[in-house]
Scaffold this motif. Structure first.
Motif, PDB file in Angstrom:
ATOM      1  N   VAL A 265     -10.888 -10.755  -5.974  1.00  0.00           N
ATOM      2  CA  VAL A 265     -11.447  -9.801  -6.932  1.00  0.00           C
ATOM      3  C   VAL A 265     -10.587  -8.544  -7.040  1.00  0.00           C
ATOM      4  CG1 VAL A 265     -13.808 -10.614  -6.555  1.00  0.00           C
ATOM      5  CG2 VAL A 265     -12.895  -8.757  -5.140  1.00  0.00           C
ATOM      6  N   ALA A 266      -9.426  -8.502  -6.368  1.00  0.00           N
ATOM      7  CA  ALA A 266      -8.540  -7.333  -6.435  1.00  0.00           C
ATOM      8  C   ALA A 266      -7.815  -7.342  -7.770  1.00  0.00           C
ATOM      9  CB  ALA A 266      -7.550  -7.357  -5.282  1.00  0.00           C
ATOM     10  N   ASP A 267      -7.966  -6.250  -8.533  1.00  0.00           N
ATOM     11  CA  ASP A 267      -7.336  -6.194  -9.848  1.00  0.00           C
ATOM     12  C   ASP A 267      -5.839  -5.968  -9.761  1.00  0.00           C
ATOM     13  OD1 ASP A 267      -7.578  -3.727  -8.790  1.00  0.00           O
ATOM     14  OD2 ASP A 267      -8.411  -2.738 -10.580  1.00  0.00           O
ATOM     15  N   ASP A 268      -5.374  -5.380  -8.631  1.00  0.00           N
ATOM     16  CA  ASP A 268      -3.931  -5.130  -8.439  1.00  0.00           C
ATOM     17  C   ASP A 268      -3.574  -5.484  -6.998  1.00  0.00           C
ATOM     18  OD1 ASP A 268      -1.324  -4.339  -8.432  1.00  0.00           O
ATOM     19  OD2 ASP A 268      -1.694  -2.256  -9.046  1.00  0.00           O
ATOM     20  N   PRO A 269      -3.341  -6.763  -6.699  1.00  0.00           N
ATOM     21  CA  PRO A 269      -3.050  -7.161  -5.311  1.00  0.00           C
ATOM     22  C   PRO A 269      -1.847  -6.429  -4.724  1.00  0.00           C
ATOM     23  CG  PRO A 269      -3.513  -9.088  -6.665  1.00  0.00           C
ATOM     24  CD  PRO A 269      -3.382  -7.927  -7.604  1.00  0.00           C
ATOM     25  N   GLY A 270      -0.825  -6.150  -5.539  1.00  0.00           N
ATOM     26  CA  GLY A 270       0.347  -5.453  -5.017  1.00  0.00           C
ATOM     27  C   GLY A 270       0.001  -4.080  -4.484  1.00  0.00           C
ATOM     28  N   ARG A 271      -0.866  -3.350  -5.208  1.00  0.00           N
ATOM     29  CA  ARG A 271      -1.272  -2.016  -4.729  1.00  0.00           C
ATOM     30  C   ARG A 271      -2.063  -2.136  -3.435  1.00  0.00           C
ATOM     31  NH1 ARG A 271      -5.818   1.075  -5.505  1.00  0.00           N
ATOM     32  NH2 ARG A 271      -6.686  -0.485  -6.936  1.00  0.00           N
ATOM     33  N   TYR A 272      -2.917  -3.149  -3.345  1.00  0.00           N
ATOM     34  CA  TYR A 272      -3.689  -3.344  -2.122  1.00  0.00           C
ATOM     35  C   TYR A 272      -2.771  -3.620  -0.934  1.00  0.00           C
ATOM     36  CZ  TYR A 272      -8.386  -3.375  -4.158  1.00  0.00           C
ATOM     37  OH  TYR A 272      -9.566  -3.022  -4.741  1.00  0.00           O
ATOM     38  N   HIS A 273      -1.757  -4.447  -1.173  1.00  0.00           N
ATOM     39  CA  HIS A 273      -0.827  -4.756  -0.096  1.00  0.00           C
ATOM     40  C   HIS A 273      -0.079  -3.492   0.357  1.00  0.00           C
ATOM     41  CE1 HIS A 273      -1.098  -9.128  -1.395  1.00  0.00           C
ATOM     42  NE2 HIS A 273      -1.315  -9.166  -0.094  1.00  0.00           N
ATOM     43  N   ARG A 274       0.311  -2.660  -0.592  1.00  0.00           N
ATOM     44  CA  ARG A 274       1.006  -1.431  -0.225  1.00  0.00           C
ATOM     45  C   ARG A 274       0.084  -0.497   0.569  1.00  0.00           C
ATOM     46  NH1 ARG A 274       3.009  -2.222  -5.481  1.00  0.00           N
ATOM     47  NH2 ARG A 274       1.427  -0.804  -6.353  1.00  0.00           N
ATOM     48  N   GLN A 275      -1.171  -0.413   0.154  1.00  0.00           N
ATOM     49  CA  GLN A 275      -2.111   0.430   0.886  1.00  0.00           C
ATOM     50  C   GLN A 275      -2.356  -0.107   2.294  1.00  0.00           C
ATOM     51  OE1 GLN A 275      -5.577   0.634  -1.611  1.00  0.00           O
ATOM     52  NE2 GLN A 275      -4.769   2.319  -2.845  1.00  0.00           N
TER      53      GLN A 275
END
Length: 368
Positions: A180-190
């Motif tokens: 359900v993550a709309d931006d997986p790349g941003r989540y990975h960076r966080q």
């Protein structure tokens, strides 16, 4: 002349017999009160003289009249000396009891109050030593209470700092897992950023534990203060640029040091990171290195606006972060504690004082 020698021999024999008996009696009564020992000692002294006199009289060197006179004198001397010994013993015992009561209060956790009553020099010296020990014990207890309070604060703050990122990591991991993550790349960076911050916190805890356990191993080499400052400024440059803080050279001399370059670079890095976080945007953090007699002073000046006077003594305490640093980027409050530990391991000292517009951290180290 011959008569004098015989008189001396008879007197010595009588005195020796009484002295031997007195020594046996002192050994038997060695665990009794000092007053008993003093009375026995005076009795032995007078008894030795009387025994010597009786021995001389038995050898017919004294008339009956002279013997009566000498015996009477010895009896009076025995009474006077025994009374004096008893008075002396009572005085000594009184001083001992006062000292014992004062020492009992020390053992129960209270302070030691030196007795005001006059005492012999030996007991007075003992009371002085107990007074000094009481002062040192009070200082030690105060330091122990401060350390315990610091540990409790550290545990509370570490728990707070761990709870928030761990909850965030769990939420982001569940969002990625459920798709359900709309931006997986941003989540990975966080996630990566939070992991790096937690790793830094754990590394600081490990470093501090080594310092406090006395297991910090230094590898001293000849280094230049100029090189140390240059490396530290280069390392802190990206953080300063991100926060809009200027790094300034406030006069750096190429002073030689005999120190562990890696650990001192960590010291300067911690001071710079702390200064950058506390300095508002468009502010300046200045670094300097100068000679001072037989020492080198490394200084970092920030624009934090100053530290309250009541907090200045606590700045280098473990876990201290001030009243407004409960959340990141306040960190775990370990950086300055590590600074002090490393500097003291180098036989130096770390201090802080307020200056117009901010505060100045100084590290004083022996010069090579």
């Amino acid at each position: 002349m011959r008569d004098l020698l015989l008189i001396a021999l008879y007197a010595a024999a009588g005195a020796a017999a009484v002295g031997l008996a007195g020594a046996v009696a002192l050994r038997v009564l060695r665990r009794r009160s000092m007053a008993v020992s003093l009375a026995l000692l005076t009795t032995v002294a007078v008894g030795s003289m009387l025994a010597g006199t009786l021995s001389v009289a038995w050898a017919m060197f004294l008339s009956s009249h002279d013997l009566t006179v000498v015996t009477t004198v010895c009896a009076v001397a025995a009474v006077a000396s025994t009374l004096t010994a008893l008075l002396l013993g009572r005085w000594v015992i009184g001083g001992h009891r006062d000292l014992e009561r004062a020492a009992h209060t020390l053992g129960e956790g209270g302070g030691f109050a030196r007795p005001a009553t006059p005492m012999p020099a030996e007991l007075t010296s003992l009371a002085r030593q107990l007074d000094d020990a009481s002062t040192k014990l009070a200082v030690s207890h105060e330091r122990e209470r401060a350390l315990e309070a610091s540990r409790r604060e550290l545990v509370a703050w570490i728990s707070h700092d761990l709870r928030s990122p761990l909850a965030g990591l769990r939420a982001m991991a569940e969002a990625l897992e459920d798709g359900v993550a709309d931006d997986p790349g941003r989540y990975h960076r966080q996630i990566r950023g939070e992991v790096e911050r937690l790793t830094s916190m754990v590394n600081d805890l490990f470093e501090l534990s080594r310092i406090q356990a006395g297991s910090l191993t230094l590898n001293p080499t000849r280094v230049s203060a100029y090189d140390l400052v240059s490396d530290a400024i280069a390392g802190a440059g990206p953080l300063a640029a991100e926060r809009g803080v200027r790094l300034a050279d406030d006069g750096v001399e190429a002073v030689p040091l005999e120190a562990d370059g890696k650990e001192l670079t960590r010291v300067l890095a911690n001071l710079l990171v702390n200064a950058i976080h506390r300095t508002p945007a468009d502010g300046t953090v200045a670094v300097s290195a100068r000679r001072a007699d037989d020492a080198v002073v490394l200084a970092v000046t920030d624009g934090c606006g100053g530290i309250p006077a009541a907090d200045l003594p606590r700045v280098f305490d473990t876990g201290w972060r001030g009243t407004d640093a409960r959340t990141p980027p306040g960190g775990a409050g370990l950086g300055l504690a590590i600074v002090r530990g490393v500097v003291e391991a180098h036989a130096g000292r770390a201090t802080v004082r307020n200056v117009p517009g901010g505060c100045r951290f100084e590290v004083t180290l022996p010069r090579a």
